[in-house]
Design an enzyme around this catalytic site. Structure first.
Site, PDB file in Angstrom:
ATOM      1  CB  VAL A   8       2.680  -1.486   4.090  1.00 55.41           C
ATOM      2  CG1 VAL A   8       3.422  -1.959   2.800  1.00 55.41           C
ATOM      3  CG2 VAL A   8       2.559  -2.549   4.848  1.00 55.41           C
ATOM      4  CB  SER A   9      -1.575   1.992   5.089  1.00 54.51           C
ATOM      5  OG  SER A   9      -0.962   3.030   4.655  1.00 54.51           O
ATOM      6  CB  SER A  10      -3.411  -2.447   6.226  1.00 53.88           C
ATOM      7  OG  SER A  10      -3.430  -2.816   5.047  1.00 53.88           O
ATOM      8  CD  GLN A  13      -1.261  -1.509   2.170  1.00 57.81           C
ATOM      9  OE1 GLN A  13      -0.763  -0.854   3.431  1.00 57.81           O
ATOM     10  NE2 GLN A  13      -1.397  -0.914   1.212  1.00 57.81           N
TER      11      GLN A  13
END
Length: 179
Positions: A8-10, A13
């Site tokens: 996931v990007s961050s 999340q």
């Protein structure tokens, strides 16, 4: 052996949905990370996994955008996998590089993933431009006291000494001095 990769990007999340899907797909080991997929740099778990995979293994992901957001990065990863004799499988997309149809879908989806990223960047830049026109966007606050940098330079202090004293990079010193 099947190895899973979830991303996931961050940090805010959640990876649980991807991990569950990878476990259901028969992955014995699942590596995870919370980092942007727009670049391969800083993706230590992916690098570890790619170095560990061997001939006959499969790398399983849920969707192609979990692996890469640019065609270039995806091609680089797929080339590494191909050179090792490793198949790439996506649980939510018809991708399985052990088949010609799977390879075709992989190429098409990689183009769309990069296109989506580029569209998002364009929309962001348009939003910033409109906000600037309305005076709502001024950028982030300056973190470097340019006047202080210039003063120290005029007193004969070099860029390295200024950067150490102020806790900034030499590049920032040069930028502040306009050189």
């Amino acid at each position: 052996m099947k190895y899973g990769y979830a991303r996931v990007s961050s940090t805010g999340q959640d990876l649980d949905v991807q991990i569950d899907a990878l476990n259901k797909a028969g992955c014995e080991i699942v590596r995870t990370e919370k980092v942007s997929g727009t670049s391969l740099s800083g993706r230590d778990e992916l690098k570890t996994l790619l170095s560990f995979l061997r001939d006959g293994d499969s790398l399983v992901i849920t969707r192609i955008d979990r692996l890469a957001r640019s065609v270039k990065d995806l091609e680089e990863i797929v080339e590494q996998l191909n050179n090792k004799g490793v198949n790439l499988i996506a649980t939510e997309q018809p991708i399985d590089t052990s088949t010609s149809v799977g390879k075709c879908f992989l190429q098409m989806l990689s183009v769309f993933a990069e296109f989506e990223t580029n569209l998002r960047k364009e929309r962001q830049m348009e939003g910033i431009k409109k906000a600037k026109e309305k005076g709502l966007y001024k950028g982030r606050k300056k973190s470097i006291d340019v006047d202080q940098v210039r003063k120290l330079s005029n007193e004969g202090m070099g860029a390295t000494a200024i950067s150490k004293l102020m806790g900034i990079s030499r590049k920032s010193v040069y930028n502040a001095l306009g050189t």
